[in-house]
Design a protein around this motif. Structure first.
Motif, PDB file in Angstrom:
ATOM      1  N   THR A 178       0.728  -1.221   0.013  1.00  0.00           N
ATOM      2  CA  THR A 178       0.000   0.002   0.038  1.00  0.00           C
ATOM      3  C   THR A 178       0.988   1.263  -0.069  1.00  0.00           C
ATOM      4  OG1 THR A 178      -0.128   0.060   2.287  1.00  0.00           O
ATOM      5  CG2 THR A 178      -1.817  -1.076   1.154  1.00  0.00           C
ATOM      6  N   ALA A 179       1.970   1.307   0.457  1.00  0.00           N
ATOM      7  CA  ALA A 179       2.901   2.464   0.236  1.00  0.00           C
ATOM      8  C   ALA A 179       3.269   2.933  -0.829  1.00  0.00           C
ATOM      9  CB  ALA A 179       4.201   2.010   1.586  1.00  0.00           C
ATOM     10  N   THR A 180       3.706   4.223  -0.701  1.00  0.00           N
ATOM     11  CA  THR A 180       4.391   4.767  -1.854  1.00  0.00           C
ATOM     12  C   THR A 180       5.574   5.839  -1.292  1.00  0.00           C
ATOM     13  OG1 THR A 180       2.154   5.426  -2.908  1.00  0.00           O
ATOM     14  CG2 THR A 180       3.904   6.676  -3.728  1.00  0.00           C
ATOM     15  N   ALA A 181       6.606   5.494  -2.192  1.00  0.00           N
ATOM     16  CA  ALA A 181       8.190   6.328  -1.769  1.00  0.00           C
ATOM     17  C   ALA A 181       8.148   7.298  -3.045  1.00  0.00           C
ATOM     18  CB  ALA A 181       9.010   5.480  -1.637  1.00  0.00           C
ATOM     19  N   GLN A 182       8.433   8.404  -2.395  1.00  0.00           N
ATOM     20  CA  GLN A 182       8.692   9.564  -3.485  1.00  0.00           C
ATOM     21  C   GLN A 182       9.934  10.536  -3.115  1.00  0.00           C
ATOM     22  OE1 GLN A 182       4.879  11.845  -4.119  1.00  0.00           O
ATOM     23  NE2 GLN A 182       5.881  13.697  -4.357  1.00  0.00           N
ATOM     24  N   LEU A 183      10.313  11.194  -4.425  1.00  0.00           N
ATOM     25  CA  LEU A 183      11.575  12.091  -4.385  1.00  0.00           C
ATOM     26  C   LEU A 183      11.185  13.347  -5.086  1.00  0.00           C
ATOM     27  CD1 LEU A 183      14.160   9.580  -5.246  1.00  0.00           C
ATOM     28  CD2 LEU A 183      13.971  10.338  -2.972  1.00  0.00           C
ATOM     29  N   ASP A 184      11.401  14.211  -4.410  1.00  0.00           N
ATOM     30  CA  ASP A 184      10.865  15.694  -4.818  1.00  0.00           C
ATOM     31  C   ASP A 184      12.142  16.465  -5.236  1.00  0.00           C
ATOM     32  OD1 ASP A 184       8.228  15.238  -4.542  1.00  0.00           O
ATOM     33  OD2 ASP A 184       8.079  16.753  -3.168  1.00  0.00           O
ATOM     34  N   TRP A 185      12.474  16.792  -6.525  1.00  0.00           N
ATOM     35  CA  TRP A 185      13.528  17.594  -6.901  1.00  0.00           C
ATOM     36  C   TRP A 185      13.210  18.938  -6.858  1.00  0.00           C
ATOM     37  CZ3 TRP A 185      16.582  13.551  -7.048  1.00  0.00           C
ATOM     38  CH2 TRP A 185      16.128  12.298  -7.487  1.00  0.00           C
ATOM     39  N   LYS A 186      14.268  19.756  -6.372  1.00  0.00           N
ATOM     40  CA  LYS A 186      14.148  21.188  -6.064  1.00  0.00           C
ATOM     41  C   LYS A 186      15.333  22.110  -6.513  1.00  0.00           C
ATOM     42  CE  LYS A 186      11.338  20.567  -1.938  1.00  0.00           C
ATOM     43  NZ  LYS A 186      11.268  20.516  -0.365  1.00  0.00           N
ATOM     44  N   ALA A 187      15.179  23.079  -7.098  1.00  0.00           N
ATOM     45  CA  ALA A 187      16.314  24.137  -7.814  1.00  0.00           C
ATOM     46  C   ALA A 187      17.112  24.474  -6.418  1.00  0.00           C
ATOM     47  CB  ALA A 187      15.649  25.294  -8.425  1.00  0.00           C
ATOM     48  N   VAL A 188      18.087  25.241  -6.850  1.00  0.00           N
ATOM     49  CA  VAL A 188      19.053  25.990  -5.722  1.00  0.00           C
ATOM     50  C   VAL A 188      18.371  26.787  -4.775  1.00  0.00           C
ATOM     51  CG1 VAL A 188      19.959  27.724  -7.159  1.00  0.00           C
ATOM     52  CG2 VAL A 188      21.460  26.688  -5.352  1.00  0.00           C
ATOM     53  N   ASP A 189      17.158  27.545  -5.218  1.00  0.00           N
ATOM     54  CA  ASP A 189      16.570  28.433  -4.630  1.00  0.00           C
ATOM     55  C   ASP A 189      15.342  27.782  -3.540  1.00  0.00           C
ATOM     56  OD1 ASP A 189      14.774  28.075  -6.346  1.00  0.00           O
ATOM     57  OD2 ASP A 189      14.422  30.283  -6.955  1.00  0.00           O
ATOM     58  N   GLY A 190      15.282  26.697  -3.638  1.00  0.00           N
ATOM     59  CA  GLY A 190      14.130  25.737  -3.177  1.00  0.00           C
ATOM     60  C   GLY A 190      12.987  25.652  -3.929  1.00  0.00           C
ATOM     61  N   THR A 191      12.875  26.104  -5.035  1.00  0.00           N
ATOM     62  CA  THR A 191      11.625  25.914  -5.848  1.00  0.00           C
ATOM     63  C   THR A 191      11.593  24.581  -6.247  1.00  0.00           C
ATOM     64  OG1 THR A 191      12.090  28.236  -6.813  1.00  0.00           O
ATOM     65  CG2 THR A 191      10.474  26.896  -7.970  1.00  0.00           C
ATOM     66  N   TYR A 192      10.275  24.077  -6.211  1.00  0.00           N
ATOM     67  CA  TYR A 192       9.976  22.748  -6.471  1.00  0.00           C
ATOM     68  C   TYR A 192      10.096  22.528  -8.231  1.00  0.00           C
ATOM     69  CZ  TYR A 192       6.993  18.734  -7.689  1.00  0.00           C
ATOM     70  OH  TYR A 192       6.420  17.319  -8.294  1.00  0.00           O
ATOM     71  N   LEU A 193      10.691  21.525  -8.552  1.00  0.00           N
ATOM     72  CA  LEU A 193      10.876  21.152 -10.027  1.00  0.00           C
ATOM     73  C   LEU A 193       9.969  19.968 -10.407  1.00  0.00           C
ATOM     74  CD1 LEU A 193      14.703  21.520 -10.399  1.00  0.00           C
ATOM     75  CD2 LEU A 193      12.754  23.191 -10.919  1.00  0.00           C
ATOM     76  N   SER A 194      10.161  18.749  -9.761  1.00  0.00           N
ATOM     77  CA  SER A 194       9.440  17.708 -10.178  1.00  0.00           C
ATOM     78  C   SER A 194       9.553  16.747  -9.288  1.00  0.00           C
ATOM     79  CB  SER A 194       9.909  17.235 -11.555  1.00  0.00           C
ATOM     80  OG  SER A 194      11.189  16.873 -11.323  1.00  0.00           O
ATOM     81  N   SER A 195       8.864  15.473  -9.444  1.00  0.00           N
ATOM     82  CA  SER A 195       8.760  14.437  -8.447  1.00  0.00           C
ATOM     83  C   SER A 195       8.973  13.016  -9.244  1.00  0.00           C
ATOM     84  CB  SER A 195       7.584  14.230  -7.572  1.00  0.00           C
ATOM     85  OG  SER A 195       7.215  15.630  -6.683  1.00  0.00           O
ATOM     86  N   MET A 196       9.438  12.021  -8.382  1.00  0.00           N
ATOM     87  CA  MET A 196       9.596  10.409  -8.924  1.00  0.00           C
ATOM     88  C   MET A 196       8.874   9.749  -7.716  1.00  0.00           C
ATOM     89  SD  MET A 196      12.610   8.348 -10.511  1.00  0.00           S
ATOM     90  CE  MET A 196      12.240   7.019 -11.249  1.00  0.00           C
ATOM     91  N   SER A 197       8.049   8.948  -8.257  1.00  0.00           N
ATOM     92  CA  SER A 197       7.576   8.078  -6.989  1.00  0.00           C
ATOM     93  C   SER A 197       7.238   6.820  -7.545  1.00  0.00           C
ATOM     94  CB  SER A 197       5.975   8.699  -6.616  1.00  0.00           C
ATOM     95  OG  SER A 197       5.027   8.677  -7.485  1.00  0.00           O
ATOM     96  N   ALA A 198       7.024   5.716  -6.791  1.00  0.00           N
ATOM     97  CA  ALA A 198       7.059   4.527  -6.940  1.00  0.00           C
ATOM     98  C   ALA A 198       5.903   3.658  -6.029  1.00  0.00           C
ATOM     99  CB  ALA A 198       8.225   3.787  -7.038  1.00  0.00           C
ATOM    100  N   ASN A 199       5.065   2.677  -6.397  1.00  0.00           N
ATOM    101  CA  ASN A 199       4.309   1.990  -5.420  1.00  0.00           C
ATOM    102  C   ASN A 199       5.467   1.072  -4.723  1.00  0.00           C
ATOM    103  OD1 ASN A 199       2.108   3.216  -6.196  1.00  0.00           O
ATOM    104  ND2 ASN A 199       1.697   1.720  -7.706  1.00  0.00           N
ATOM    105  N   GLY A 200       5.092   0.986  -3.262  1.00  0.00           N
ATOM    106  CA  GLY A 200       6.075   0.323  -2.711  1.00  0.00           C
ATOM    107  C   GLY A 200       6.845   0.971  -1.509  1.00  0.00           C
TER     108      GLY A 200
END
Length: 281
Positions: A178-200
């Motif tokens: 049921t779990a989801t693991a995720q990585l959020d990528w951010k720019a040098v000023d902290g601005t959100y860029l994109s995410s990558m996630s996977a079930n598990g």
């Protein structure tokens, strides 16, 4: 972990491919002993320890030597046109000997605050982090879509460079069905860029162009109490549950030598660094 050392301001780290001649990464325990008249020993120590790192290189090529000198003397990179990371701020150091980039206390779910806000934050939904019966904290997920974020403590995430491979493992007692693991990528000023996630309970992703930080997230996909111990964040290596959190602490240079050597322009360089919470010089 990354096989070579990376060091620099977040977003401007440089890989030092040459192995250090000497390398000391001992934590500063700050234990004080008191001896009574009867000869009994009492020790006093702070609740937390900090990292100290001492590095030295022989015959570094000019590019690497100049980079380290700039860090020690707080001089901007060539062609730098300004940005959110001042030259006098703390440095990022990716230590190839580290096996888990989480803070050591974060990796074992130990918190200095009952709310756990020093290590975790709510991204989505309703989550209450609270002490359990043991020396750890647990998270009460009050809706199945909730997401919890792991907090670096100094920066908006863990420093990375484009092209690195980052792997993230959630606490091992979370249900992979049921779990989801995720990585959020951010720019040098902290601005959100994109995410990558996977079930598990695990996910691996390559740092995209323009990213300077990664923030690991996760959700168990169900309501209830879930442990926070045993998570692992790595670069270029498989993750291992319950591995020691070496951390990726912000560092400040406290000592430095720069000795020209033969043949020029090679130089012998050493750095002394200490873990900091801020470095406003």
């Amino acid at each position: 972990m990354a096989r070579n050392l990376w060091i620099g301001r977040p977003g401007f780290m440089r890989e030092i491919a040459q192995a250090a001649k000497s390398w000391d990464r001992t934590a500063d325990l700050n234990v004080t002993e008191f001896k009574s008249l009867e000869g009994n020993i009492t020790t006093v120590a702070p609740a937390r320890t900090v990292r100290r790192i001492k590095l030295s290189w022989d015959a570094l090529p000019p590019g690497d030597a100049q980079h380290l000198t700039r860090l020690a003397r707080r001089v901007n990179e060539p062609g730098f046109q300004g940005g959110p990371q001042p030259p006098y701020g703390p440095l990022a150091l990716l230590d190839p000997a580290s096996v888990n980039l989480l803070d050591p206390y974060q990796a074992t779910a130990q918190s200095t605050q009952s709310s756990g806000t020093d290590h975790w934050f709510t991204v989505q939904g309703t989550i209450v982090v609270r002490p359990s019966l043991s020396d750890t904290v647990v998270a009460d997920f009050q809706d199945a879509t909730s997401r919890l974020g792991w907090r670096h403590g100094v920066w908006t995430g863990w420093p990375v460079m484009p092209g690195m491979q980052v792997s993230w493992l959630l606490p091992p007692d979370w249900n992979p069905a049921t779990a989801t693991a995720q990585l959020d990528w951010k720019a040098v000023d902290g601005t959100y860029l994109s995410s990558m996630s996977a079930n598990g309970t695990g996910v691996t992703g390559t740092v995209p162009a323009g990213a300077a930080f990664v923030t690991p997230l996760g959700g168990p996909g169900a309501i209830g109490l879930y442990g926070l111990a045993g998570a692992c964040l790595t670069i270029g290596e498989p993750t291992t549950a319950f591995s020691l959190g070496d951390g990726c602490p912000a560092m400040s240079v406290t000592g430095y030598t720069d000795v020209p050597t033969v043949p020029l322009p090679y130089r012998n360089v050493s750095l002394d660094l200490v873990e900091v919470r801020s470095a406003q010089l």
